[in-house]
Design a protein around this motif. Structure first.
Motif, mmCIF file in Angstrom:
data_model
loop_
_atom_site.group_PDB
_atom_site.id
_atom_site.type_symbol
_atom_site.label_atom_id
_atom_site.label_comp_id
_atom_site.label_asym_id
_atom_site.label_seq_id
_atom_site.Cartn_x
_atom_site.Cartn_y
_atom_site.Cartn_z
ATOM 1 N N PRO A 35 2.357 -0.371 18.215
ATOM 2 C CA PRO A 35 1.719 0.474 17.202
ATOM 3 C C PRO A 35 1.249 1.808 17.768
ATOM 4 C CG PRO A 35 0.999 -1.790 16.964
ATOM 5 C CD PRO A 35 1.781 -1.718 18.246
ATOM 6 N N SER A 36 1.417 2.859 16.974
ATOM 7 C CA SER A 36 1.109 4.217 17.435
ATOM 8 C C SER A 36 -0.370 4.400 17.767
ATOM 9 C CB SER A 36 1.560 5.255 16.401
ATOM 10 O OG SER A 36 0.888 5.046 15.177
ATOM 11 N N LEU A 119 -6.584 -10.789 22.574
ATOM 12 C CA LEU A 119 -6.333 -10.000 21.364
ATOM 13 C C LEU A 119 -4.830 -9.791 21.218
ATOM 14 C CD1 LEU A 119 -9.132 -7.578 22.303
ATOM 15 C CD2 LEU A 119 -9.090 -8.746 20.115
ATOM 16 N N TYR A 120 -4.326 -10.108 20.036
ATOM 17 C CA TYR A 120 -2.899 -10.002 19.756
ATOM 18 C C TYR A 120 -2.668 -9.212 18.479
ATOM 19 C CZ TYR A 120 -2.414 -14.170 22.758
ATOM 20 O OH TYR A 120 -2.449 -15.065 23.797
ATOM 21 N N TRP A 121 -1.492 -8.616 18.398
ATOM 22 C CA TRP A 121 -0.987 -8.185 17.107
ATOM 23 C C TRP A 121 -0.242 -9.362 16.504
ATOM 24 C CZ3 TRP A 121 0.614 -4.511 21.105
ATOM 25 C CH2 TRP A 121 -0.152 -3.360 21.123
ATOM 26 N N VAL A 122 -0.320 -9.515 15.205
ATOM 27 C CA VAL A 122 0.510 -10.486 14.499
ATOM 28 C C VAL A 122 1.752 -9.703 14.093
ATOM 29 C CG1 VAL A 122 0.664 -12.077 12.550
ATOM 30 C CG2 VAL A 122 -1.527 -11.749 13.735
ATOM 31 N N ASP A 128 6.458 -2.119 9.644
ATOM 32 C CA ASP A 128 5.754 -1.042 10.338
ATOM 33 C C ASP A 128 4.624 -1.646 11.173
ATOM 34 O OD1 ASP A 128 4.152 1.100 11.094
ATOM 35 O OD2 ASP A 128 4.123 2.008 9.107
ATOM 36 N N PRO A 129 4.622 -1.421 12.492
ATOM 37 C CA PRO A 129 3.559 -1.997 13.332
ATOM 38 C C PRO A 129 2.143 -1.600 12.915
ATOM 39 C CG PRO A 129 5.338 -1.151 14.699
ATOM 40 C CD PRO A 129 5.615 -0.704 13.288
ATOM 41 N N THR A 150 -5.726 -1.827 12.250
ATOM 42 C CA THR A 150 -5.116 -1.536 13.543
ATOM 43 C C THR A 150 -6.055 -1.922 14.684
ATOM 44 O OG1 THR A 150 -6.041 0.685 13.594
ATOM 45 C CG2 THR A 150 -3.868 0.433 12.533
ATOM 46 N N ALA A 151 -5.539 -1.890 15.888
ATOM 47 C CA ALA A 151 -6.361 -2.191 17.065
ATOM 48 C C ALA A 151 -7.535 -1.219 17.170
ATOM 49 C CB ALA A 151 -5.501 -2.141 18.329
ATOM 50 N N THR A 152 -7.255 0.078 17.011
ATOM 51 C CA THR A 152 -8.350 1.053 17.139
ATOM 52 C C THR A 152 -9.359 0.900 16.009
ATOM 53 O OG1 THR A 152 -7.001 2.744 16.054
ATOM 54 C CG2 THR A 152 -7.065 2.769 18.471
ATOM 55 N N ASN A 153 -8.887 0.591 14.814
ATOM 56 C CA ASN A 153 -9.806 0.415 13.706
ATOM 57 C C ASN A 153 -10.689 -0.807 13.926
ATOM 58 O OD1 ASN A 153 -10.216 -0.907 10.715
ATOM 59 N ND2 ASN A 153 -10.569 1.314 10.805
ATOM 60 N N LEU A 154 -10.104 -1.898 14.413
ATOM 61 C CA LEU A 154 -10.914 -3.084 14.688
ATOM 62 C C LEU A 154 -11.923 -2.796 15.803
ATOM 63 C CD1 LEU A 154 -11.697 -6.035 14.333
ATOM 64 C CD2 LEU A 154 -9.884 -6.614 15.965
#
Length: 183
Positions: A35-36, A119-122, A128-129, A150-154
């Motif tokens: 993800p960007s 921590l993972y992405w599903v 779109d990532p 997103t990771a940054t938002n979390l």
């Protein structure tokens, strides 16, 4: 302001000055586009630690403790072994979240902690990532958590105390609001 700008304001990190990251090679090694927002975060910080314990992993980091590619493959191998051993267990005793039984959905590691969570992405193939949700795995047993965004938002919501998490709740305390780069 972006989530990254707000994270920078909270953590006060210095700009990353290490070698450029080969994001294409990293995506190939993980089998999915990264993800960007995470690319922007790691380009800004490099690998390091938020507070006392939450590790941001970086593809191909020299310090293997922070190497996202190496740690991802190790953890996925371990999860596959555990999940295979649990196949004959009663469903309530299995630790594999049902979402990972769906075709073309898998976890991709991006962060970790010595306190025992990952921590993972599903990751969903052909999506779109930036739409992937975040999963938090309690490596020492317990229920997985799933978070939208997103990771940054979390991370930003956790730092502000705006996201509920059993495993990441310490990030909202001011004493955890610093970043230690991996040198």
């Amino acid at each position: 302001m972006s989530d990254l700008d707000d994270i920078r304001d909270i953590l006060g990190f210095e700009p990353y000055r290490g070698a450029p990251i080969d994001w294409e090679a990293a995506s190939q090694a993980l089998g999915a586009r990264i993800p960007s927002d995470f690319r922007e975060l790691i380009n800004a910080t490099g690998a390091g630690k938020i507070g006392y314990d939450t590790l941001l992993l970086q593809p191909f980091a020299i310090n293997t403790n922070y190497d996202q590619i190496r740690r991802h493959h190790e953890w996925i191998r371990d999860l596959e072994i555990i999940w295979e051993e649990e196949k004959d267990f009663d469903p309530e005793d299995q630790t594999k979240p049902l979402i990972f039984n769906e075709p073309d959905i898998r976890p991709i590691l991006w962060g970790a902690s010595g306190l025992g969570f990952n921590l993972y992405w599903v990751a969903r193939n052909d999506t779109d990532p930036s739409t992937w949700q975040i999963a938090v795995e309690p490596a020492r047993g317990g229920q997985w958590e799933f978070h939208p965004g997103t990771a940054t938002n979390l991370l930003l919501r956790l730092l502000r105390g705006e996201a509920a998490s059993l495993y990441l709740r310490s990030l909202c305390t001011a004493e955890q609001h610093f970043f230690t780069p991996d040198m």
